[in-house]
Design a protein around this motif. Structure first.
Motif, mmCIF file in Angstrom:
data_model
loop_
_atom_site.group_PDB
_atom_site.id
_atom_site.type_symbol
_atom_site.label_atom_id
_atom_site.label_comp_id
_atom_site.label_asym_id
_atom_site.label_seq_id
_atom_site.Cartn_x
_atom_site.Cartn_y
_atom_site.Cartn_z
ATOM 1 N N MET A 1 14.285 27.959 -3.023
ATOM 2 C CA MET A 1 13.343 28.850 -2.351
ATOM 3 C C MET A 1 12.172 28.067 -1.742
ATOM 4 S SD MET A 1 14.590 31.761 -2.186
ATOM 5 C CE MET A 1 13.195 32.628 -1.537
ATOM 6 N N VAL A 2 11.754 26.997 -2.400
ATOM 7 C CA VAL A 2 10.719 26.131 -1.816
ATOM 8 C C VAL A 2 11.248 25.515 -0.531
ATOM 9 C CG1 VAL A 2 9.463 23.963 -2.164
ATOM 10 C CG2 VAL A 2 9.463 25.693 -3.945
ATOM 11 N N PHE A 3 12.517 25.118 -0.514
ATOM 12 C CA PHE A 3 13.121 24.596 0.705
ATOM 13 C C PHE A 3 13.045 25.633 1.826
ATOM 14 C CE2 PHE A 3 16.995 24.440 3.337
ATOM 15 C CZ PHE A 3 16.750 23.253 4.009
ATOM 16 N N VAL A 4 13.387 26.872 1.519
ATOM 17 C CA VAL A 4 13.372 27.931 2.536
ATOM 18 C C VAL A 4 11.943 28.217 3.005
ATOM 19 C CG1 VAL A 4 13.855 30.379 2.940
ATOM 20 C CG2 VAL A 4 15.522 28.964 1.731
ATOM 21 N N ILE A 5 11.015 28.357 2.071
ATOM 22 C CA ILE A 5 9.634 28.718 2.421
ATOM 23 C C ILE A 5 8.955 27.585 3.194
ATOM 24 C CG2 ILE A 5 7.367 29.244 1.455
ATOM 25 C CD1 ILE A 5 8.892 30.703 -0.833
ATOM 26 N N VAL A 6 9.091 26.364 2.710
ATOM 27 C CA VAL A 6 8.500 25.225 3.423
ATOM 28 C C VAL A 6 9.222 25.009 4.747
ATOM 29 C CG1 VAL A 6 8.054 22.737 3.307
ATOM 30 C CG2 VAL A 6 7.585 24.170 1.334
ATOM 31 N N GLY A 7 10.506 25.335 4.804
ATOM 32 C CA GLY A 7 11.233 25.269 6.072
ATOM 33 C C GLY A 7 10.655 26.215 7.104
ATOM 34 N N PHE A 8 10.328 27.445 6.688
ATOM 35 C CA PHE A 8 9.659 28.388 7.597
ATOM 36 C C PHE A 8 8.301 27.852 8.035
ATOM 37 C CE2 PHE A 8 12.174 32.138 5.771
ATOM 38 C CZ PHE A 8 13.036 32.150 6.855
ATOM 39 N N TYR A 9 7.572 27.266 7.090
ATOM 40 C CA TYR A 9 6.268 26.671 7.389
ATOM 41 C C TYR A 9 6.415 25.557 8.430
ATOM 42 C CZ TYR A 9 2.195 23.679 6.499
ATOM 43 O OH TYR A 9 1.089 22.892 6.640
ATOM 44 N N GLN A 10 7.403 24.684 8.231
ATOM 45 C CA GLN A 10 7.641 23.584 9.169
ATOM 46 C C GLN A 10 8.090 24.102 10.535
ATOM 47 O OE1 GLN A 10 5.964 21.003 7.334
ATOM 48 N NE2 GLN A 10 7.326 19.956 8.716
ATOM 49 N N LEU A 11 8.944 25.114 10.548
ATOM 50 C CA LEU A 11 9.402 25.666 11.828
ATOM 51 C C LEU A 11 8.263 26.323 12.599
ATOM 52 C CD1 LEU A 11 12.908 27.094 10.905
ATOM 53 C CD2 LEU A 11 12.375 25.129 12.361
ATOM 54 N N LEU A 12 7.358 27.004 11.894
ATOM 55 C CA LEU A 12 6.195 27.591 12.568
ATOM 56 C C LEU A 12 5.311 26.498 13.157
ATOM 57 C CD1 LEU A 12 4.558 30.146 13.269
ATOM 58 C CD2 LEU A 12 3.357 29.817 11.105
ATOM 59 N N ASN A 13 5.098 25.423 12.392
ATOM 60 C CA ASN A 13 4.313 24.298 12.919
ATOM 61 C C ASN A 13 5.004 23.644 14.108
ATOM 62 O OD1 ASN A 13 2.037 24.418 11.311
ATOM 63 N ND2 ASN A 13 2.919 23.117 9.727
ATOM 64 N N LEU A 14 6.326 23.507 14.034
ATOM 65 C CA LEU A 14 7.077 22.946 15.159
ATOM 66 C C LEU A 14 6.957 23.833 16.392
ATOM 67 C CD1 LEU A 14 9.102 20.903 16.350
ATOM 68 C CD2 LEU A 14 10.916 22.358 15.448
#
Length: 162
Positions: A106-119
């Motif tokens: 779930m950390v992978f998914v949540i931080v992935g969303f965070y990274q995609l928003l920053n991207l």
């Protein structure tokens, strides 16, 4: 007991300071691509552990501090950490019950969303071409999550952060 309780919130701010320092430590270029999102993990932990104390304002304020420390577009990390906070606040009862490996996913998914928003923000401003390497910090954050959560849980329990 009241003295210890009144002084316990320094643990939260000290953990955030440590996360900020880990975020700005110079690394070789080939490693810095996959630098874990330390601040996002610390914010995620404190919101998960104490959702009644730390929430949206905590995430927003931490994101603004992160924008200042990293020199990014003002509000970029605030939006990302607000997204993290909204997801964690919506799922915190379930996330607490998960074993460590499901929490790491779930950390992978949540931080992935965070990274995609920053991207998305950085590409909209023309600063970064979109690549899948931008998700590497989500993978390393998931790998470090069991240790980060264990250390922060130990600090929270030993200093009775409530």
């Amino acid at each position: 007991m009241s003295i210890q309780k009144a002084n316990a919130h320094w643990v939260v701010w000290l953990s955030l300071l440590g996360a900020f320092l880990l975020s700005i430590v110079p690394l070789p270029a080939w490693i810095s691509i996959a630098r874990p999102s330390w601040v996002a993990m610390v914010v995620l932990y404190w919101i998960l552990a104490l959702p009644e104390r730390f929430g949206l304002f905590f995430a927003f304020f931490t994101g603004l501090l992160m924008d200042v420390v990293l020199g990014t577009t003002f509000g970029q990390n605030s939006m990302g950490l607000l997204l993290v906070a909204v997801i964690v606040l919506g799922l915190h009862r379930r996330l607490r019950m998960f074993p460590w490996w499901q929490q790491a996913f779930m950390v992978f998914v949540i931080v992935g969303f965070y990274q995609l928003l920053n991207l998305w923000i950085r590409s909209a401003l023309g600063r970064t071409p979109p690549t899948l390497w931008y998700l590497a910090p989500a993978l390393t954050s998931a790998a470090f999550w069991p240790w980060v959560s264990a250390v922060l849980r130990y600090l929270r329990r030993s200093y009775r952060v409530t």
